[in-house]
Design a protein around this motif. Structure first.
Motif, mmCIF file in Angstrom:
data_model
loop_
_atom_site.group_PDB
_atom_site.id
_atom_site.type_symbol
_atom_site.label_atom_id
_atom_site.label_comp_id
_atom_site.label_asym_id
_atom_site.label_seq_id
_atom_site.Cartn_x
_atom_site.Cartn_y
_atom_site.Cartn_z
ATOM 1 N N ARG A 135 0.828 -1.208 0.000
ATOM 2 C CA ARG A 135 0.000 0.000 0.000
ATOM 3 C C ARG A 135 0.858 1.252 0.000
ATOM 4 N NH1 ARG A 135 -4.978 -0.226 4.237
ATOM 5 N NH2 ARG A 135 -6.298 -1.640 3.058
ATOM 6 N N ASN A 136 0.407 2.264 -0.734
ATOM 7 C CA ASN A 136 1.114 3.545 -0.706
ATOM 8 C C ASN A 136 0.935 4.256 0.620
ATOM 9 O OD1 ASN A 136 2.301 3.405 -3.228
ATOM 10 N ND2 ASN A 136 0.485 4.194 -4.252
ATOM 11 N N THR A 137 -0.239 4.116 1.222
ATOM 12 C CA THR A 137 -0.499 4.685 2.543
ATOM 13 C C THR A 137 -0.876 3.553 3.478
ATOM 14 O OG1 THR A 137 -1.248 6.765 1.577
ATOM 15 C CG2 THR A 137 -1.858 6.344 3.858
ATOM 16 N N LEU A 138 -0.129 3.439 4.547
ATOM 17 C CA LEU A 138 -0.295 2.334 5.489
ATOM 18 C C LEU A 138 -1.023 2.827 6.736
ATOM 19 C CD1 LEU A 138 0.509 -0.643 5.662
ATOM 20 C CD2 LEU A 138 2.646 0.090 6.723
ATOM 21 N N PRO A 139 -2.277 2.392 6.949
ATOM 22 C CA PRO A 139 -3.016 2.823 8.143
ATOM 23 C C PRO A 139 -2.630 1.989 9.363
ATOM 24 C CG PRO A 139 -4.392 1.372 6.840
ATOM 25 C CD PRO A 139 -3.100 1.532 6.082
ATOM 26 N N GLY A 140 -2.886 2.538 10.526
ATOM 27 C CA GLY A 140 -2.767 1.779 11.763
ATOM 28 C C GLY A 140 -1.409 1.794 12.431
ATOM 29 N N ILE A 141 -0.415 2.413 11.816
ATOM 30 C CA ILE A 141 0.881 2.575 12.483
ATOM 31 C C ILE A 141 0.863 3.953 13.135
ATOM 32 C CG2 ILE A 141 3.388 2.730 12.212
ATOM 33 C CD1 ILE A 141 2.388 -0.076 11.711
ATOM 34 N N GLU A 142 0.960 3.962 14.448
ATOM 35 C CA GLU A 142 0.910 5.231 15.181
ATOM 36 C C GLU A 142 2.290 5.860 15.341
ATOM 37 O OE1 GLU A 142 -1.245 4.800 18.828
ATOM 38 O OE2 GLU A 142 -2.987 3.930 17.818
ATOM 39 N N ASP A 143 3.274 5.036 15.682
ATOM 40 C CA ASP A 143 4.627 5.535 15.920
ATOM 41 C C ASP A 143 5.642 4.516 15.420
ATOM 42 O OD1 ASP A 143 3.926 7.880 17.695
ATOM 43 O OD2 ASP A 143 3.165 6.261 18.944
ATOM 44 N N ILE A 144 6.793 5.023 15.059
ATOM 45 C CA ILE A 144 7.945 4.174 14.737
ATOM 46 C C ILE A 144 9.130 4.789 15.451
ATOM 47 C CG2 ILE A 144 8.532 5.372 12.593
ATOM 48 C CD1 ILE A 144 8.718 1.661 12.704
ATOM 49 N N GLY A 145 10.012 3.944 15.963
ATOM 50 C CA GLY A 145 11.149 4.484 16.689
ATOM 51 C C GLY A 145 12.323 3.537 16.688
#
Length: 159
Positions: A135-145
């Motif tokens: 997907r070009n836009t990925l829903p459901g990821i709030e944060d990455i670290g």
């Protein structure tokens, strides 16, 4: 206003959980991670002689439609790539239950990225992460670290 309070509480929880032997850097994805949106984490290495564990932190919610996440991560020193890795991490069990920890809909999962990693020299580094899902836009990821753990030097034969 509510989002500001939640971000502040999240910030406090990250700060309070850190100790001097680890550093955690987190970017807010805002539940919509576009393929072209590079997540950059800049940090200084002052003790390159000591090995580090590099971990990736993913916070997802029930809007995330997959059981895994594919990422491309690179380590850069002075804007020159040192390494690039394609990663595949499992976020859910076969029955659909999230494997991460946390209360409510948001789950946090910490994945091993580079263990016992030795930076080539002291200086400024960046870790850049992009999502590599279809997907070009990925829903459901709030944060990455990223979480950088300093490993204690081991002494062999008293040296």
């Amino acid at each position: 206003m509510l989002k500001s309070i939640v971000v502040f509480i999240l910030f406090l929880s990250v700060i309070s959980c850190q100790n001097e032997n680890e550093k955690v850097l987190v970017n807010d994805i805002n539940n919509q991670w576009k393929k072209k949106d590079v997540q950059t984490f800049d940090f200084d290495v002052k003790d390159a002689q000591n090995q580090k564990n590099l971990m990736l932190v993913v916070r997802n919610n029930n809007d995330y439609p997959y059981s895994n996440v594919r990422l491309i991560a690179s380590v850069e020193h002075h804007k020159k790539k040192i390494s690039t890795d394609t990663l595949n991490f499992v976020l859910a069990k076969p029955n659909g239950e999230w494997i991460g920890t946390g209360f409510g809909d948001t789950k946090e999962t910490i994945f091993q990225y580079k263990l016992n990693y030795k930076f080539p020299q002291n200086g400024k580094y960046s870790i850049k992460v992009v999502q590599a899902m279809r997907r070009n836009t990925l829903p459901g990821i709030e944060d990455i670290g990223i979480k950088i753990q300093n490993l204690k030097p081991s002494f062999i034969n008293g040296k």
